[in-house]
Design a protein around this motif. Structure first.
Motif, mmCIF file in Angstrom:
data_model
loop_
_atom_site.group_PDB
_atom_site.id
_atom_site.type_symbol
_atom_site.label_atom_id
_atom_site.label_comp_id
_atom_site.label_asym_id
_atom_site.label_seq_id
_atom_site.Cartn_x
_atom_site.Cartn_y
_atom_site.Cartn_z
ATOM 1 N N TYR A 11 0.916 13.182 -26.952
ATOM 2 C CA TYR A 11 1.898 14.267 -27.008
ATOM 3 C C TYR A 11 1.407 15.412 -27.892
ATOM 4 N N GLU A 12 0.623 15.099 -28.927
ATOM 5 C CA GLU A 12 0.073 16.149 -29.780
ATOM 6 C C GLU A 12 -1.008 16.938 -29.044
ATOM 7 N N GLN A 13 -1.915 16.211 -28.388
ATOM 8 C CA GLN A 13 -2.998 16.882 -27.676
ATOM 9 C C GLN A 13 -2.441 17.829 -26.625
ATOM 10 N N LYS A 14 -1.406 17.393 -25.921
ATOM 11 C CA LYS A 14 -0.794 18.226 -24.887
ATOM 12 C C LYS A 14 -0.225 19.502 -25.476
ATOM 13 N N SER A 15 0.465 19.381 -26.624
ATOM 14 C CA SER A 15 1.091 20.560 -27.224
ATOM 15 C C SER A 15 0.053 21.540 -27.754
ATOM 16 N N PHE A 16 -1.061 21.021 -28.295
ATOM 17 C CA PHE A 16 -2.107 21.910 -28.800
ATOM 18 C C PHE A 16 -2.880 22.560 -27.657
ATOM 19 N N GLU A 17 -3.220 21.792 -26.643
ATOM 20 C CA GLU A 17 -3.981 22.352 -25.524
ATOM 21 C C GLU A 17 -3.220 23.457 -24.817
ATOM 22 N N ALA A 18 -1.890 23.383 -24.858
ATOM 23 C CA ALA A 18 -1.070 24.422 -24.225
ATOM 24 C C ALA A 18 -1.211 25.768 -24.917
ATOM 25 N N GLN A 19 -1.701 25.763 -26.174
ATOM 26 C CA GLN A 19 -1.804 27.010 -26.931
ATOM 27 C C GLN A 19 -3.237 27.375 -27.313
ATOM 28 N N PHE A 298 10.533 13.889 -36.082
ATOM 29 C CA PHE A 298 9.943 15.191 -35.783
ATOM 30 C C PHE A 298 9.678 15.396 -34.300
ATOM 31 N N LEU A 299 9.784 14.337 -33.500
ATOM 32 C CA LEU A 299 9.208 14.330 -32.157
ATOM 33 C C LEU A 299 10.123 14.962 -31.107
ATOM 34 N N THR A 300 10.120 16.295 -31.088
ATOM 35 C CA THR A 300 10.781 17.041 -30.016
ATOM 36 C C THR A 300 9.774 18.037 -29.455
ATOM 37 N N HIS A 301 10.019 18.494 -28.246
ATOM 38 C CA HIS A 301 9.119 19.487 -27.646
ATOM 39 C C HIS A 301 9.035 20.736 -28.518
ATOM 40 N N GLU A 302 10.200 21.142 -29.038
ATOM 41 C CA GLU A 302 10.233 22.347 -29.852
ATOM 42 C C GLU A 302 9.422 22.189 -31.128
#
Length: 331
Positions: A11-19, A298-302
């Motif tokens: 879930y972290e990798q996905k959020s970072f790769e998006a930016q 802490f684990l929300t999309h936002e």
């Protein structure tokens, strides 16, 4: 910058790769936690990105320094896992994410409280077994209860606003009382008075030498019988051994924790096929009035999106030699 990203979860990798596109930074994601054995993975990188359970002690900092690395971006708010004195001597630059989503953590605190107060987790399991009996599911109202909030930073304030919506009386303890909270009707009192008067106690303070094991045998003696304690801050705020004793004696009526003082070798891992070696958390899980989640507040999309945004901002400022908004003060 070339950044070694340790302790990666999907879930972290996905959020970072998006930016990452257009950021100018090149990330390599490693599943391994940062320790003395895995530190060599950072060779050839300009900086590392680590999480709250990656211990940056003197030995690891010296090893990273030997690779020419003295820049660390934490994707968390806490930094008690860092040897700040060693980091200062070695001239490290360390930045953090101080407030990724106070509401995410505050809402999870209330989720723990509501689940414990109305036993919805037990009801869910019963209904799935076609058991619709209500025996043993009697809960308690949160309305008009006295809630003590330890720490009124961003998360504590968000929690207070939610609690006020439930019609609660709010007491608070903080070294630096907030006037806006006072204006909303929060009563700041000495810690002993907050412990003595609260029906529900929610912890939202950092872990320091002074706050280590602040919930211990002595503190529990000052609390009401049957007090509810919620902790989504730092595990070591609670002395687990004393909490178990308090549960056995009925001093603690309900305990909801998203953090645990020995969580380093437990949380963020799937141990379902292994024998649990931690006897204290195993004991906690035998109590019907204890609810444990694995550091997911802490684990929300936002929140994940904000963590990635601020971490990349920290890297931008470090690379540009700018004044750092989120630098950790060393030593």
């Amino acid at each position: 910058m070339k950044v070694a990203f340790f302790n990666t979860k999907p879930y972290e990798q996905k959020s970072f790769e998006a930016q990452l596109d257009g950021s100018g930074h090149d990330f390599t994601f490693f599943e391994a936690k940062l320790d003395l054995d895995t530190a060599p993975l950072a060779k050839g990188f300009d900086a590392i990105c680590s999480f709250v359970n990656d211990h940056l002690d003197q030995a690891i900092l010296e090893k990273l320094n030997g690779f020419g690395i003295n820049k660390v971006v934490l994707r968390c708010a806490g930094f008690n896992q860092i040897d700040l004195e060693a980091a200062k001597v070695l001239d490290f630059t360390i930045c953090r994410v101080p407030a990724y989503s106070p509401e995410a953590v505050a809402e999870h605190s209330f989720a723990l409280l509501l689940t414990l107060s109305r036993k919805t987790h037990k009801a869910f399991n019963r209904v799935r077994d076609n058991n619709f009996s209500l025996v043993g599911l009697t809960g308690f109202n949160i309305h008009q209860k006295t809630i003590g909030v330890i720490g009124t930073g961003a998360i504590g304030k968000a929690f207070i606003r939610i609690a006020m919506g439930f019609g609660c009386r709010i007491l608070a303890y903080d070294l630096y009382p907030d006037q806006k909270m006072k204006d909303l009707g929060v009563s700041y009192l000495p810690l002993e008075d907050v412990l003595n008067q609260s029906d529900i106690l929610s912890l939202h303070c950092p872990l320091t030498e002074d706050s280590f094991h602040m919930i211990n045998k002595k503190a529990l003696q000052k609390m009401k019988a049957g007090v509810t304690i919620i902790n989504t801050s730092r595990g070591a705020l609670i002395n687990t051994k004393d909490a178990i004793s308090g549960l056995k004696k009925g001093k603690i009526g309900f305990l909801g924790i998203d953090v645990y003082e020995q969580e380093e070798n437990l949380f963020f891992q799937n141990l379902s096929e292994e024998i649990l070696q931690d006897e204290q958390i195993a004991r906690l899980m035998t109590f019907p009035n204890v609810l444990i989640t694995g550091h997911q507040a802490f684990l929300t999309h936002e929140a994940l999106s904000e963590i990635a945004r601020v971490t990349l901002l920290n890297l931008d400022q470090i690379e540009a030699g700018m004044e750092l908004d989120n630098q950790v003060k060393l030593g």
